[in-house]
Design an enzyme around this catalytic site. Structure first.
Site, PDB file in Angstrom:
ATOM      1  N   GLU A  94      -4.111  53.207  73.083  1.00 15.09           N
ATOM      2  CA  GLU A  94      -4.908  52.408  74.015  1.00 15.09           C
ATOM      3  C   GLU A  94      -4.395  50.963  74.052  1.00 15.09           C
ATOM      4  OE1 GLU A  94      -7.214  52.691  76.973  1.00 15.09           O
ATOM      5  OE2 GLU A  94      -7.297  54.401  75.618  1.00 15.09           O
ATOM      6  N   THR A 150      -2.019  67.776  76.174  1.00 12.89           N
ATOM      7  CA  THR A 150      -2.046  68.401  74.842  1.00 12.89           C
ATOM      8  C   THR A 150      -3.275  68.020  74.019  1.00 12.89           C
ATOM      9  OG1 THR A 150      -0.773  66.580  73.931  1.00 12.89           O
ATOM     10  CG2 THR A 150       0.491  68.483  74.714  1.00 12.89           C
ATOM     11  N   LYS A 163      -5.786  60.411  88.825  1.00 13.71           N
ATOM     12  CA  LYS A 163      -5.651  58.971  88.607  1.00 13.71           C
ATOM     13  C   LYS A 163      -4.632  58.666  87.514  1.00 13.71           C
ATOM     14  CE  LYS A 163     -10.336  58.083  88.460  1.00 13.71           C
ATOM     15  NZ  LYS A 163     -11.523  57.231  88.417  1.00 13.71           N
ATOM     16  N   PHE A 190      -2.271  74.127  72.036  1.00  9.77           N
ATOM     17  CA  PHE A 190      -1.903  72.760  71.634  1.00  9.77           C
ATOM     18  C   PHE A 190      -3.026  72.126  70.800  1.00  9.77           C
ATOM     19  CE2 PHE A 190       1.173  72.287  75.334  1.00  9.77           C
ATOM     20  CZ  PHE A 190       2.285  72.017  74.549  1.00  9.77           C
ATOM     21  N   LEU A 191      -4.261  72.556  71.085  1.00  9.27           N
ATOM     22  CA  LEU A 191      -5.412  71.904  70.453  1.00  9.27           C
ATOM     23  C   LEU A 191      -5.495  72.192  68.950  1.00  9.27           C
ATOM     24  CD1 LEU A 191      -8.095  72.667  73.223  1.00  9.27           C
ATOM     25  CD2 LEU A 191      -6.573  70.699  73.040  1.00  9.27           C
ATOM     26  N   GLU A 205     -16.456  64.335  76.616  1.00  4.41           N
ATOM     27  CA  GLU A 205     -16.226  64.444  78.073  1.00  4.41           C
ATOM     28  C   GLU A 205     -16.821  65.751  78.610  1.00  4.41           C
ATOM     29  OE1 GLU A 205     -15.223  62.074  80.000  1.00  4.41           O
ATOM     30  OE2 GLU A 205     -13.672  60.851  79.035  1.00  4.41           O
TER      31      GLU A 205
END
Ligand SMILES: NC(=O)c1ccc[n+]([C@@H]2O[C@H](COP(=O)([O-])OP(=O)(O)OC[C@H]3O[C@@H](n4cnc5c(N)ncnc54)[C@H](O)[C@@H]3O)[C@@H](O)[C@H]2O)c1
Length: 415
Positions: A94, A150, A163, A190-191, A205
């Protein structure tokens, strides 16, 4: 459409009517698929790679962790392509999610001689796909990009939308674009290598979407959240797949109704995204996006119950799901002035309207349009409630409240 003039020619005879009025209008249609695959090694995924990437110059961007864990498996996929892609490993956090990171991708694209038919591929979390999506929109005025998310947030939200964007000073996603990908591949295996926090951030989310749009999804998550987190979304397999599919299709439905946010600035998926951005920024981005979303969800649910827009029981059920999952519902930086600042910033972003999304039941929502009904004392009480409920001991009343309600319901049934 005629342009609107500030003065009319009759009032100002010097302003002559144009000799010729011409205009140009254009629209572009687009469509992209989100395909699910069993594994990176599956034949169908290899075919997908060939379909979308063969015969193009390719720049693959992945994060150091993804490179370390998956570059070997992925190199087998690249072997089906006529031209080997260039791989760029970019630290995506971030804090580094800035225009500099976008420029770094553009430089690599230039060095790889990416032409107008070239394709950028992002393999990583939401930060990676946001940076790469923005770079693709800028390179040669727009080249294609493909996403292979991923992380859980990537697979249910950031990676399947249209976006891209980066942070600018304290403003989150201030520089960005609406720029749909050419295709998205979701591979749940992938998780497996995600940290528990990584899964929880994605669950925030999913809860966001479930709370405002999908009560069945809410119930599935409520019943299995501990197992889904522990097994990194691999078990129970049928539920894990169902939750992923429902989250993705729910998100795509929401996006398809208002893809470029031009139809309305009332967006259900903005639930949990009013306080979360300033909260992330206030912590110097130490608080992850998903955790900030969880806090915002809890705040909005309790606020809604105090405004009598949702029953206390349902608001507690939402808060309980978050705490039971292990998500935060409070942060020390959450105070009245942060909320006030967040509301002001949101109004600028939503054309003067607050449009705060609040749940009115599980799977239903409404929009609080302005701040008139949101007094500072109401905001203060809501924050105070969350602070108390967030302490381990203070979590008990929330759990007890839910348990009691279940008990009452069971007793009622026995009668
Ligand atoms: N564009 C959008 O519509 C949209 C929507 C939601 C969120 N976002 C953005 O997404 C970002 C959050 O994304 P995120 O949650 O994916 O976090 P992230 O991109 O910060 O990734 C977190 C970490 O996980 C690592 N990682 C990725 N895949 C892994 C794997 N399979 N195994 C182990 N480690 C792995 C990455 O290397 C990274 O260090 C935020 O910046 C948020 O603003 C964008």
């Amino acid at each position: 459409m005629k342009p609107s003039l500030a003065v009319s020619p009759t009032e100002h005879p010097d302003v002559a009517a144009p000799e010729l009025e011409l205009s140009l209008g254009a629209s572009r249609s687009w469509r992209f698929g989100v395909d699910l695959f069993e594994d990176v090694t599956s034949a169908s995924f290899t075919r997908w790679i060939k379909t979308h990437l063969n015969d193009h110059r390719i720049l693959v961007v992945m994060t150091p962790t993804v490179y370390r864990l998956y570059s070997q498996q992925l190199s087998a996929c690249w072997s089906v392509l006529d031209v080997e892609p260039r791989v760029f490993v970019l630290a995506c956090t971030e804090i580094t999610k800035s225009i500099d990171a976008v420029m770094a991708v553009c430089r690599q694209a230039q060095e790889a001689d990416i032409d107008r038919r070239g394709v950028l591929v992002s393999i990583g979390g939401g930060v990676c796909s946001d940076i790469v999506g923005l770079a693709a929109s800028l390179l040669r005025r727009g080249i294609s990009h493909v996403r292979i998310p991923t992380t859980l947030i990537g697979q249910v939200d950031a990676g399947i939308g249209l976006k891209g964007g980066v942070n600018f000073g304290v403003l989150k996603s201030y520089i960005g674009c609406f720029y749909p990908p050419k295709a998205v591949a979701v591979i749940p295996t992938f998780l497996r290598t995600l940290s528990e926090d990584g899964i929880l951030q994605g669950i925030a989310e999913i809860v966001k979407l479930a709370c405002v749009c999908d009560s069945a999804l809410f119930e599935d998550v409520e019943a299995t959240v501990t197992d889904l987190t522990r097994t990194r979304f691999q078990e129970p397999e049928a539920v894990a797949k169902k939750v992923l599919r429902r989250s993705i299709s729910g998100m795509l439905t929401q996006l398809s109704e208002n893809p470029f946010e031009t139809v309305t600035l009332e967006r259900a998926v903005d639930f949990g995204h009013t306080l979360s951005h300033p909260l992330e920024a206030a912590t110097g981005y130490q608080l992850h996006h998903g955790f900030a979303v969880a806090i915002d969800i809890a705040f909005s649910a309790i606020l809604a119950s105090r405004l009598s827009l949702i029953t206390e029981r349902e608001a507690l059920r939402i808060v309980h799901l978050l705490t039971n999952a292990g998500l935060p519902i409070y942060h020390a930086k959450l105070d009245g002035s942060l909320v006030e600042g967040a509301f002001d910033a949101t109004k600028k972003h939503r054309n003067g309207a607050l449009n705060l999304v609040v749940p009115t039941g599980i799977g239903r929502h409404t929009f609080v349009k302005d701040t008139n009904c949101l007094s500072m004392s109401l905001i203060g009480e809501t924050i105070e409630y969350l602070q108390k409920a967030s302490h381990t001991t203070a979590r008990l009343p929330v759990d007890d409240a839910i348990r009691n309600q279940h008990e009452n319901a069971r007793n009622a049934l026995r009668l």
